[in-house]
Design a protein around this motif. Structure first.
Motif, mmCIF file in Angstrom:
data_model
loop_
_atom_site.group_PDB
_atom_site.id
_atom_site.type_symbol
_atom_site.label_atom_id
_atom_site.label_comp_id
_atom_site.label_asym_id
_atom_site.label_seq_id
_atom_site.Cartn_x
_atom_site.Cartn_y
_atom_site.Cartn_z
ATOM 1 N N LEU A 64 0.844 -1.194 0.000
ATOM 2 C CA LEU A 64 0.000 0.000 0.000
ATOM 3 C C LEU A 64 0.880 1.245 0.000
ATOM 4 C CD1 LEU A 64 -2.514 -1.078 2.777
ATOM 5 C CD2 LEU A 64 -2.763 -1.365 0.304
ATOM 6 N N GLY A 65 0.363 2.319 -0.480
ATOM 7 C CA GLY A 65 1.089 3.582 -0.437
ATOM 8 C C GLY A 65 0.756 4.356 0.829
ATOM 9 N N GLY A 66 1.313 5.545 0.934
ATOM 10 C CA GLY A 66 0.983 6.425 2.055
ATOM 11 C C GLY A 66 1.560 5.986 3.379
ATOM 12 N N ALA A 67 2.848 5.667 3.397
ATOM 13 C CA ALA A 67 3.488 5.145 4.607
ATOM 14 C C ALA A 67 3.335 6.097 5.798
ATOM 15 C CB ALA A 67 4.963 4.855 4.344
ATOM 16 N N ARG A 68 3.517 7.384 5.570
ATOM 17 C CA ARG A 68 3.414 8.349 6.680
ATOM 18 C C ARG A 68 1.989 8.391 7.247
ATOM 19 N NH1 ARG A 68 8.033 10.971 7.353
ATOM 20 N NH2 ARG A 68 9.423 11.244 5.587
ATOM 21 N N TYR A 69 0.997 8.352 6.366
ATOM 22 C CA TYR A 69 -0.394 8.373 6.826
ATOM 23 C C TYR A 69 -0.737 7.076 7.571
ATOM 24 C CZ TYR A 69 -0.783 12.418 3.799
ATOM 25 O OH TYR A 69 -0.596 13.642 3.210
ATOM 26 N N MET A 70 -0.236 5.955 7.048
ATOM 27 C CA MET A 70 -0.456 4.680 7.747
ATOM 28 C C MET A 70 0.179 4.720 9.134
ATOM 29 S SD MET A 70 -0.203 1.393 5.225
ATOM 30 C CE MET A 70 1.529 1.552 4.943
ATOM 31 N N MET A 71 1.380 5.292 9.213
ATOM 32 C CA MET A 71 2.085 5.352 10.489
ATOM 33 C C MET A 71 1.342 6.235 11.485
ATOM 34 S SD MET A 71 4.633 3.967 11.856
ATOM 35 C CE MET A 71 5.185 3.321 10.315
#
Length: 158
Positions: free
Chosen positions: A39-46
């Protein structure tokens, strides 16, 4: 029994705030792991993961929207297991020892163990809101006799 239930809820979720804190303290490493997800958006996932790891345990322990919090945390655990502990991608994960595949295998299973405990919260949580739960289980005030007799209705007429 209420104290035992509270301790059980606390034991079930105690690792999550520490996991969230670890993500904050080791932000760069946590982002690197999150970027390994398809999935993309690593910062948002974090950021979302940290919020979940701090907020839902409080809700579960205090029985404030515990069912919703347990469901959110269970979904989080399933997603974490599947996205970040794909043990099946490592050859010989079951061969034992201190291999990366074996570590992912055990982390995967631990996440699903947590899911089981969280689903027990879903099916067993009292339906009382936290404020009602606290007053419901509070120590009652000592009984004191009424100081005056109840007033009678002195109104006249139909």
């Amino acid at each position: 029994m209420t104290a035992v239930a509270m301790v059980a809820r606390l034991c079930l979720v105690i690792l999550f705030p520490f996991s969230g804190l670890d993500k904050i303290v080791h932000w760069d490493q946590a982002i690197k792991q999150a970027e390994s997800s398809p999935l993309g958006g690593a910062r948002y996932m974090m950021i979302g993961g940290i919020i979940i790891e701090f907020a839902t345990p409080v809700c579960i322990v205090l029985l404030w929207h515990a069912v919703i919090a347990a469901l959110v945390l269970a979904v989080f655990c399933v997603a974490t297991a599947v996205l970040f502990h794909p043990f099946w991608k490592f050859p010989g994960f079951w061969s034992g020892g201190n291999t990366e595949g074996a570590a992912h295998f055990w982390d995967f299973l631990k996440n699903f163990g947590l899911v089981g405990g969280l689903l027990l919260i879903v099916v067993a949580a009292p339906v009382l809101p936290a404020s009602r739960h606290v007053t419901h289980h509070a120590v009652p005030a000592p009984h004191t006799p009424a100081r005056t007799a109840p007033k009678t209705d002195t109104r006249r007429g139909p």
